[in-house]
Design a protein around this motif. Structure first.
Motif, PDB file in Angstrom:
ATOM      1  N   ALA A 153       0.829  -1.208   0.000  1.00  0.00           N
ATOM      2  CA  ALA A 153       0.000   0.000   0.000  1.00  0.00           C
ATOM      3  C   ALA A 153       0.864   1.259   0.000  1.00  0.00           C
ATOM      4  O   ALA A 153       0.601   2.205  -0.751  1.00  0.00           O
ATOM      5  CB  ALA A 153      -0.938   0.002   1.196  1.00  0.00           C
ATOM      6  N   ALA A 154       1.898   1.273   0.833  1.00  0.00           N
ATOM      7  CA  ALA A 154       2.770   2.442   0.890  1.00  0.00           C
ATOM      8  C   ALA A 154       3.505   2.647  -0.433  1.00  0.00           C
ATOM      9  O   ALA A 154       3.675   3.784  -0.900  1.00  0.00           O
ATOM     10  CB  ALA A 154       3.774   2.281   2.033  1.00  0.00           C
ATOM     11  N   LEU A 155       3.924   1.540  -1.055  1.00  0.00           N
ATOM     12  CA  LEU A 155       4.649   1.642  -2.322  1.00  0.00           C
ATOM     13  C   LEU A 155       3.748   2.175  -3.433  1.00  0.00           C
ATOM     14  O   LEU A 155       4.118   3.131  -4.148  1.00  0.00           O
ATOM     15  CB  LEU A 155       5.204   0.273  -2.710  1.00  0.00           C
ATOM     16  N   THR A 156       2.577   1.582  -3.623  1.00  0.00           N
ATOM     17  CA  THR A 156       1.705   2.039  -4.712  1.00  0.00           C
ATOM     18  C   THR A 156       1.167   3.438  -4.445  1.00  0.00           C
ATOM     19  O   THR A 156       0.911   4.197  -5.381  1.00  0.00           O
ATOM     20  CB  THR A 156       0.544   1.055  -4.935  1.00  0.00           C
ATOM     21  N   THR A 169       7.297  14.994  -1.532  1.00  0.00           N
ATOM     22  CA  THR A 169       7.694  15.212  -0.142  1.00  0.00           C
ATOM     23  C   THR A 169       6.838  14.340   0.772  1.00  0.00           C
ATOM     24  O   THR A 169       5.695  14.025   0.443  1.00  0.00           O
ATOM     25  CB  THR A 169       7.524  16.680   0.260  1.00  0.00           C
ATOM     26  N   PRO A 170       7.351  13.934   1.930  1.00  0.00           N
ATOM     27  CA  PRO A 170       6.548  13.123   2.850  1.00  0.00           C
ATOM     28  C   PRO A 170       5.223  13.773   3.219  1.00  0.00           C
ATOM     29  O   PRO A 170       4.204  13.095   3.341  1.00  0.00           O
ATOM     30  CB  PRO A 170       7.472  12.987   4.073  1.00  0.00           C
ATOM     31  N   ALA A 171       5.211  15.091   3.379  1.00  0.00           N
ATOM     32  CA  ALA A 171       3.967  15.772   3.761  1.00  0.00           C
ATOM     33  C   ALA A 171       2.913  15.617   2.678  1.00  0.00           C
ATOM     34  O   ALA A 171       1.732  15.371   2.956  1.00  0.00           O
ATOM     35  CB  ALA A 171       4.237  17.249   4.023  1.00  0.00           C
ATOM     36  N   ASP A 172       3.316  15.758   1.416  1.00  0.00           N
ATOM     37  CA  ASP A 172       2.375  15.589   0.314  1.00  0.00           C
ATOM     38  C   ASP A 172       1.804  14.169   0.313  1.00  0.00           C
ATOM     39  O   ASP A 172       0.603  13.969   0.161  1.00  0.00           O
ATOM     40  CB  ASP A 172       3.080  15.847  -1.028  1.00  0.00           C
ATOM     41  N   THR A 173       2.668  13.201   0.451  1.00  0.00           N
ATOM     42  CA  THR A 173       2.239  11.804   0.394  1.00  0.00           C
ATOM     43  C   THR A 173       1.342  11.446   1.576  1.00  0.00           C
ATOM     44  O   THR A 173       0.306  10.815   1.405  1.00  0.00           O
ATOM     45  CB  THR A 173       3.479  10.877   0.386  1.00  0.00           C
ATOM     46  N   GLU A 174       1.727  11.859   2.780  1.00  0.00           N
ATOM     47  CA  GLU A 174       1.019  11.438   3.978  1.00  0.00           C
ATOM     48  C   GLU A 174      -0.371  12.067   4.096  1.00  0.00           C
ATOM     49  O   GLU A 174      -1.347  11.391   4.416  1.00  0.00           O
ATOM     50  CB  GLU A 174       1.861  11.763   5.209  1.00  0.00           C
ATOM     51  N   ALA A 175      -0.488  13.363   3.845  1.00  0.00           N
ATOM     52  CA  ALA A 175      -1.791  14.023   3.978  1.00  0.00           C
ATOM     53  C   ALA A 175      -2.794  13.449   2.997  1.00  0.00           C
ATOM     54  O   ALA A 175      -3.924  13.108   3.368  1.00  0.00           O
ATOM     55  CB  ALA A 175      -1.635  15.531   3.769  1.00  0.00           C
ATOM     56  N   GLY A 269      -5.342   3.748  -9.336  1.00  0.00           N
ATOM     57  CA  GLY A 269      -3.954   3.342  -9.474  1.00  0.00           C
ATOM     58  C   GLY A 269      -3.346   2.802  -8.203  1.00  0.00           C
ATOM     59  O   GLY A 269      -2.469   1.936  -8.250  1.00  0.00           O
ATOM     60  N   HIS A 270      -3.787   3.294  -7.061  1.00  0.00           N
ATOM     61  CA  HIS A 270      -3.198   2.872  -5.788  1.00  0.00           C
ATOM     62  C   HIS A 270      -3.869   1.619  -5.242  1.00  0.00           C
ATOM     63  O   HIS A 270      -3.232   0.595  -5.021  1.00  0.00           O
ATOM     64  CB  HIS A 270      -3.299   4.026  -4.799  1.00  0.00           C
TER      65      HIS A 270
END
Length: 455
Positions: A153-156, A169-175, A269-270
């Motif tokens: 899940a984290a990879l896709t 950036t981590p912030a973009d991905t995490e939010a 996609g995810h």
């Protein structure tokens, strides 16, 4: 990579019976059985034949299992069958994107979105797919214990954020990721829940959660869109291509349409690729012969290098592993359409408003189309020596005019991820059977824990 299908409710109940089938309960019909275990319910319907009548609430339905009839349903969508009206959770998150739109609006949006996922464009995303997977592989080590669902899940998710939004950036991905996770969970609950019968105005905790998640998604997409527009330079991501797309009248997608299409692409996609990969590792772990055949191909084709887009066509067995995984555990597990005036299936008239359903889960496991249907046999997909598979006996991405736009993207992504990771590691998934849970996609019913074994 498709979210174009799923159960929904017609506003006007009907009572006529079209073809024989279970009677069900007054008002509810067979909804309780469907909600309890949709996969088992469709299997029981198949025992009645290839065309079975039933009721979802008070709405008349027909279940079809024959590939020819399934092909009619899929290819006649937009002409004699409509997309169903989907539930409030789905609509709140997806908006009126290409998955939901109908008629002229759908044709316009599809023409604008489709160029972003054509083979030429998928080639440009392949380096991100493989590179992101190499980053993950570099954190793995022999003997390490991993949660396969969490890792995939984290990879896709990372690949989706990078290829669709062009941010890293981590912030973009995490939010975005947290909000999307909530959204997908609530959509999945709505699919099989009787709560879908409630009018849109009825407040529930789930609906409150979906509104909060949608607000975060709206804000994040708006922020990324603004960043793209302020930057002024050309980017290779999907969002940039959508921002510059022009329809036949010379008009661009509106900000709201951009938001709806990027969210649709993200979820498709995810979620679907992540689920497919989890099932693939599970099946490979329990089939040493298939795992050895996969390793042999990877060693022969790749040697000591990482895969790229041009390797996709050469990795035929790896493709077969993905196809066979999608046969046994199709991430999208049902399709449905609503009959328009004059609709027919298998020569049988379908009165206007009738809901026609089919399930990939059932048809993909039918021994008439797939010998030894419960066996994981990637060899059945060998173009020269494999099984003779009827058209629409396998339809994990739907078909016809509304076939999943991201089919090529999803296949290339899954094959490249498997190639990168299986070239370096074997995943020994813990013993014990894992069952499917039909949500937005077909998910494992428990944690999928594995031990990494370096090759």
């Amino acid at each position: 990579m498709s979210t174009e299908t799923g159960p929904a409710i017609d506003a006007e109940p009907r009572s006529h019976t079209i073809v024989p089938g279970p009677k069900g309960l007054p008002f509810l019909g067979s909804m309780p059985q469907f909600a309890k275990d949709p996969l088992a319910f469709f299997e029981r319907l198949r025992d009645h034949g290839d065309m079975v009548g039933w009721r979802f609430g008070a709405n008349p339905c027909v279940y079809i299992a024959d590939p020819d009839c399934i092909g009619e349903l899929l290819t006649e969508t937009e002409r004699t069958f409509d997309q169903p009206a989907l539930g409030i959770a789905f609509r709140t998150v997806m908006g009126n994107g290409v998955v939901v739109a109908r008629g002229t609006d759908w044709r316009r949006k599809r023409s604008l979105v489709q160029p972003s996922v054509r083979p030429k464009q998928v080639r440009s995303y392949a380096a991100t797919m493989a590179g992101s997977t190499v980053e993950l592989a570099d954190t793995w080590s022999d003997g390490r214990r991993v949660d396969v669902k969490r890792e995939m899940a984290a990879l896709t998710q990372r690949i989706a954020v990078r290829t669709i939004f062009g941010v890293d950036t981590p912030a973009d991905t995490e939010a975005m990721g947290r909000a999307m996770d909530v959204a997908q969970q609530e959509i999945g609950k709505e699919f099989a829940g009787i709560g879908a019968l409630l009018p849109d105005w009825v407040p529930t905790p789930g609906r409150a959660r979906i509104r909060r998640a949608a607000a975060v998604i709206d804000a994040e997409v708006a922020r990324v869109v603004a960043r793209h527009r302020d930057g002024g330079d050309e980017r290779p991501d999907l969002l940039s291509r959508l921002l510059t797309a022009i329809d036949e009248t010379g008009a661009h997608l509106t900000d709201r349409e951009i938001r709806d299409e990027t969210v649709t692409l993200y979820i498709g996609g995810h979620e679907t690729t992540s689920s497919t990969l989890v099932w693939a590792w599970y099946l490979l772990s329990r089939n040493p012969r298939a795992r050895a055949a996969l390793a042999e191909e990877l060693d022969r084709v790749l040697g000591d290098r990482e895969p790229g887009f041009d390797d996709y066509a050469r990795l035929t067995y790896t493709q077969s592993v993905v196809k066979e995984t999608l046969r046994l555990y199709p991430t999208i597990w049902l399709v449905t359409g609503v009959a328009k005036e004059g609709a027919r299936i298998g020569g049988v008239p379908m009165p206007q408003g009738t809901r026609v359903w089919s399930s990939q889960w059932v048809t993909h496991r039918d021994a008439r189309w797939f010998p030894e249907p419960e066996e994981f046999r990637p060899e059945r997909w060998d173009p020269e020596e494999g099984d003779d598979i009827a058209e629409y006996a396998w339809f994990p991405f739907g078909g016809g005019p509304r076939v999943c736009l991201g089919t090529r993207f999803a296949m290339v992504e899954a094959v490249l991820i498997l190639a990168v990771l299986a070239r370096r590691f074997e995943l020994d998934v813990d013993p014990g059977a894992i069952g499917p849970v039909p949500s937005l996609t077909l998910q494992p019913d428990r944690e999928v824990l594995a031990t990494l074994r370096a090759r």
